[in-house]
Scaffold this motif. Structure first.
Motif, PDB file in Angstrom:
ATOM      1  N   LEU A 334       4.197  83.509  -7.314  1.00  0.00           N
ATOM      2  CA  LEU A 334       3.379  83.314  -6.116  1.00  0.00           C
ATOM      3  C   LEU A 334       4.172  83.499  -4.829  1.00  0.00           C
ATOM      4  O   LEU A 334       3.649  84.026  -3.833  1.00  0.00           O
ATOM      5  N   HIS A 335       5.440  83.097  -4.825  1.00  0.00           N
ATOM      6  CA  HIS A 335       6.173  82.997  -3.548  1.00  0.00           C
ATOM      7  C   HIS A 335       7.347  83.957  -3.417  1.00  0.00           C
ATOM      8  O   HIS A 335       8.146  83.809  -2.490  1.00  0.00           O
ATOM      9  N   HIS A 336       7.476  84.974  -4.287  1.00  0.00           N
ATOM     10  CA  HIS A 336       8.675  85.804  -4.227  1.00  0.00           C
ATOM     11  C   HIS A 336       8.722  86.719  -3.012  1.00  0.00           C
ATOM     12  O   HIS A 336       9.751  87.373  -2.779  1.00  0.00           O
ATOM     13  N   HIS A 337       7.643  86.787  -2.205  1.00  0.00           N
ATOM     14  CA  HIS A 337       7.681  87.579  -0.973  1.00  0.00           C
ATOM     15  C   HIS A 337       7.717  86.708   0.276  1.00  0.00           C
ATOM     16  O   HIS A 337       7.569  87.215   1.390  1.00  0.00           O
ATOM     17  N   GLU A 338       7.938  85.408   0.099  1.00  0.00           N
ATOM     18  CA  GLU A 338       8.186  84.556   1.264  1.00  0.00           C
ATOM     19  C   GLU A 338       9.582  84.862   1.801  1.00  0.00           C
ATOM     20  O   GLU A 338      10.467  85.285   1.048  1.00  0.00           O
ATOM     21  N   ARG A 339       9.754  84.654   3.115  1.00  0.00           N
ATOM     22  CA  ARG A 339      11.058  84.903   3.736  1.00  0.00           C
ATOM     23  C   ARG A 339      11.606  83.612   4.318  1.00  0.00           C
ATOM     24  O   ARG A 339      10.851  82.730   4.725  1.00  0.00           O
ATOM     25  N   LEU A 340      12.916  83.523   4.368  1.00  0.00           N
ATOM     26  CA  LEU A 340      13.558  82.291   4.833  1.00  0.00           C
ATOM     27  C   LEU A 340      13.138  81.934   6.267  1.00  0.00           C
ATOM     28  O   LEU A 340      13.087  80.755   6.626  1.00  0.00           O
ATOM     29  N   ASP A 341      12.841  82.959   7.083  1.00  0.00           N
ATOM     30  CA  ASP A 341      12.461  82.689   8.482  1.00  0.00           C
ATOM     31  C   ASP A 341      10.968  82.423   8.655  1.00  0.00           C
ATOM     32  O   ASP A 341      10.479  82.268   9.777  1.00  0.00           O
TER      33      ASP A 341
END
Length: 443
Positions: A334-341
């Motif tokens: 679900l979240h592998h395209h979230e970015r740290l920023d």
């Protein structure tokens, strides 16, 4: 592991020589050779049956440790060690080199049983077993079982360090704790066999103790059949994605491989490493819900098309959330395209809000995207891809994960096994895959 390193062969040869030295006193022994032959036949027969094709699965080597431990409690050390040899040398081996693997298994068990028998005898265990004095027999048996586990763990760590190139500081990690509980149960069964063997009921009654082990064997088979069914489902999903999006064929397997390398470098335990690998393999399964014309489009994506393709993590999560053994792998999908920023998708999570498994897969995904040829660009060299990851660390990627990948690749290189057409692609070694989604690669 068909090509066994020379240092691993040397290690196995050394262990085999030590095992032969343990067996040298056999001609001088005065012992009941009938008991040795019966226990050896039982162990070899049970082990062979467990590994036969009739079983339908591959069972662990320690399925019938109770027989070996009973031998350690009943016989002198060299005779007890001999019980393991026929079963180990005749066992069914799935991978080459067959002879080397059989010799390794026989030598390992000979040393383990020999040490257990010596420890048991030094603590006065045979006398307590012969008298049927169970409270006092438990102490020497427990210490002997601990010694048996310790020897196997030490030898297994050595083969991991020499044959599998696991770093020495991690080669022995977790081996003893994982084996102690199950082998302790086997040791208790072995002690019951030994006590009954010395009782008026004799060997036949003693061997009936193995019946509960057969029940546990059956339960173990059911568990593995269920797990095999899950893995077949995962393979089918990945193959469906590969067929739908030919440009990224093999990518999922490579991402799984890179994710596993990162997880191992971070010191995760083996069970969690396996879950992280599944996360990498399944991370783009949601592309099955994206129209093929968008996935295979050669030109730039329109804003509407980008919004559609950015729904694939949610599609993927819906597909895998019912597979319970995946655990945290579902969050990674679900979240592998979230970015740290916080500028990623689908939910714009930032920093520690992003699950650790997703941060691992994000780095593995981007790395394989850059080192694989796509319709819109050539593959980058590994060094250039790592430099780009380091440049984006702290904003897009977790610096810990990037550093772990750099260290892992420096130690092992990038040679995943490939199962697809990517074997022909520059920068992508033959068989095994990871891959980033299209918008990420274009960026």
């Amino acid at each position: 592991m068909e090509a066994v390193p020379a240092r691993a062969r040397t290690y196995v040869a050394g262990v085999a020589v030590a095992a032969l030295l343990c067996l040298l006193p056999l001609p001088q022994l005065r012992t009941g050779w009938g008991a040795v032959a019966l226990l050896a036949a039982v162990y070899a027969g049970c082990d062979r049956l467990a590994r036969s094709r009739l079983a339908g699965i591959s069972y662990p080597a320690g399925t019938f440790y109770p027989v070996l431990l009973a031998a350690a409690f009943l016989l002198p050390a060299p005779a007890a060690a001999l019980v393991a040899v026929p079963g180990a040398l005749l066992s069914r081996v799935e991978q080459r080199p067959f002879l080397l693997r059989r010799v390794w298994r026989a030598a390992q068990l000979v040393l383990g049983v020999w040490v257990a028998a010596r420890v048991h005898r030094a603590l006065g265990g045979p006398g307590a077993v012969g008298a049927g004095d169970m409270p006092y027999a438990l102490g020497p048996a427990a210490v002997a079982v601990l010694a048996f586990c310790l020897v196997l763990a030490l030898l297994d760590g050595g083969i991991r360090a020499t044959a599998e190139r696991v770093p020495v500081r991690r080669a022995w990690r977790g081996l003893l704790p994982r084996s102690l509980a199950p082998v302790a149960v086997h040791g208790l069964a072995g002690l019951m066999i030994a006590v009954l063997w010395r009782s008026p009921y004799g060997p036949v009654a003693a061997l009936l103790v193995l019946l509960p082990m057969c029940v546990s064997w059956w339960a173990f088979a059911q568990y593995h059949r269920e797990r095999a069914a899950h893995q077949a489902t995962i393979r089918a999903l990945v193959q469906a994605v590969d067929i739908k999006d030919g440009y990224t064929r093999g990518h999922s397997e490579r991402v799984g491989h890179a994710s596993m390398m990162i997880a191992r470098e971070l010191g995760m335990d083996d069970e969690r490493i396996e879950v992280i690998r599944f996360a990498g393999i399944l991370h783009d399964v949601g592309k099955l819900g994206v129209p093929t014309r968008i996935l295979t489009k050669d030109g730039p994506l329109t804003p509407d098309e980008r919004r559609v393709i950015e729904l694939h993590p949610e599609y993927g999560h819906e597909m895998v959330r019912g597979i319970s053994f995946l655990g945290e792998a579902r969050a990674a999908v679900l979240h592998h395209h979230e970015r740290l920023d916080g500028t990623g998708y689908p939910y714009g999570l930032a920093g520690g809000q992003i699950p650790e498994s997703a941060r691992v897969v994000a780095v593995a995904d981007a790395f394989d995207a850059m080192t694989s040829t796509r319709s819109y660009r050539r593959a980058r060299p590994v060094a250039a891809a790592l430099a780009e990851l380091q440049k984006c660390a702290g904003r897009q990627f977790d610096p810990r994960m990037v550093t772990a990948l750099v260290r892992a690749l420096g130690r092992y290189g990038w040679r995943p096994a490939v199962t697809s057409d990517d074997a022909r692609t520059p920068g992508v070694p033959p068989p095994a895959p990871p891959f980033p989604s299209r918008p990420e690669a274009r960026r």
